[in-house]
Design an enzyme around this catalytic site. Structure first.
Site: not given
Ligand code: AMP
Length: 281
Positions: A30, A34, A36-37, A188-189
């Site tokens: 979304m 960061h 993680g992504h 992201s939050r």
């Molecule tokens: P989001 O943009 O928050 O929907 O996350 C996109 C993908 O990145 C989802 O599969 C999340 O689980 C993964 N994700 C988000 N934060 C992390 C993190 N800190 N470590 C690993 N994967 C993450």
């Protein structure tokens, strides 16, 4: 790195790639990216011929309009991060009408109960929105593999269930949670929090680690009571603390019934909702 806004152009490009026997690894996000992504994208790039990332703030997975409105959006920065700091081959930034041509309705998908409890009970309709958008992305992108973070552990389980029940030809791969040096799960939050609030948020990982270190001495409910007390004495609002088995994500009352436990916490820091989890055993 190719940038697509139009699904038809993306489909044309990816069909050519598939016909050339190139394997596609897909990472839905979304945005407000960061590390993680980026690490999911790099895993996708390592295990496939090309990594495709999507950036789409999915309206149907937000059960609160305010949460959707506040969600951080910075697509230009995201594109630069993907281009300069990851091995992303393709980024796709669709519009709401591309994913929801008939209005913002969710599909009926049997999520087998794994969508109940925890995020499911605290965010009604959330997983219907997640499953719907991921299914539609899978139909557009036809990835060989798709990558999801364990930070959203219940979401990962929901996607596995959806893929299995609909017999979708994609391998779902989980990626460990990436954390700050202090242990806070990257999210992201976190962008919505100041330094002091980020420090307060560390109570989430501290509590999970305490449960991981001490589970042998307590029943699950005793672990939960201790964490509830710690949150009550803090500036954070605890939405839930739960201890489940690792597979069905059903709450457990004693350790005898499971070989594999996991602890989950959802809490609000200054109104910003954060979640995290840790394997206990
Ligand atoms: P989001 O943009 O928050 O929907 O996350 C996109 C993908 O990145 C989802 O599969 C999340 O689980 C993964 N994700 C988000 N934060 C992390 C993190 N800190 N470590 C690993 N994967 C993450």
């Amino acid at each position: 790195m190719h940038i697509f806004y139009d699904p038809q152009e993306l489909k044309k490009y990816l069909t050519e790639q598939s016909l050339a026997q190139r394997r596609i690894g897909f990472v839905p996000t979304m945005g407000a990216l960061h590390d993680g992504h980026l690490s999911l994208v790099n895993q996708a790039a390592t295990e496939n011929d090309l990594a495709v990332a999507s950036i789409f703030v999915n309206p149907t997975q937000f059960n609160k309009a305010e949460d959707l409105r506040r969600y951080p959006r910075e697509p230009e920065k995201d594109i630069v991060k993907l281009r300069d700091h990851s091995r992303c081959s393709v980024v796709f930034l669709p519009k709401v009408e591309h994913l929801y041509p008939n209005g913002e309705e969710t599909d009926r998908i049997d999520l087998g109960g794994i969508d109940q409890g925890m995020e499911g009970s605290h965010r009604p309709g959330h997983f219907d929105g997640v499953a719907t958008v991921v299914k539609r992305f899978f139909e557009m992108i036809r990835p060989h593999r798709a990558y999801f973070g364990e930070k959203d552990f219940q979401q990962l389980a929901v996607i596995r269930q959806m893929t299995s029940v609909l017999k979708l030809p994609v391998e779902v791969i989980g990626h460990p949670t990436e954390r700050s040096s202090e242990g806070l799960a990257l999210s992201s939050r976190n962008l919505l929090l100041n330094k002091e609030e980020l420090d307060q948020a560390l109570l989430i990982i501290k509590s999970l680690r305490w449960m991981q270190e001490n589970y042998r001495h307590f029943l699950p409910r005793e672990l939960k009571v201790k964490v509830e007390k710690d949150f009550a004495a803090s500036g954070l609002v605890l939405e839930y603390v739960e201890v489940t088995d690792n597979l069905c994500l059903k709450p457990i009352d004693d350790w005898g019934v499971t070989k594999d436990g996991r602890a989950f916490i959802a809490a609000r820091v200054s109104g910003v909702r954060l979640i995290d989890n840790l394997s206990l055993f």
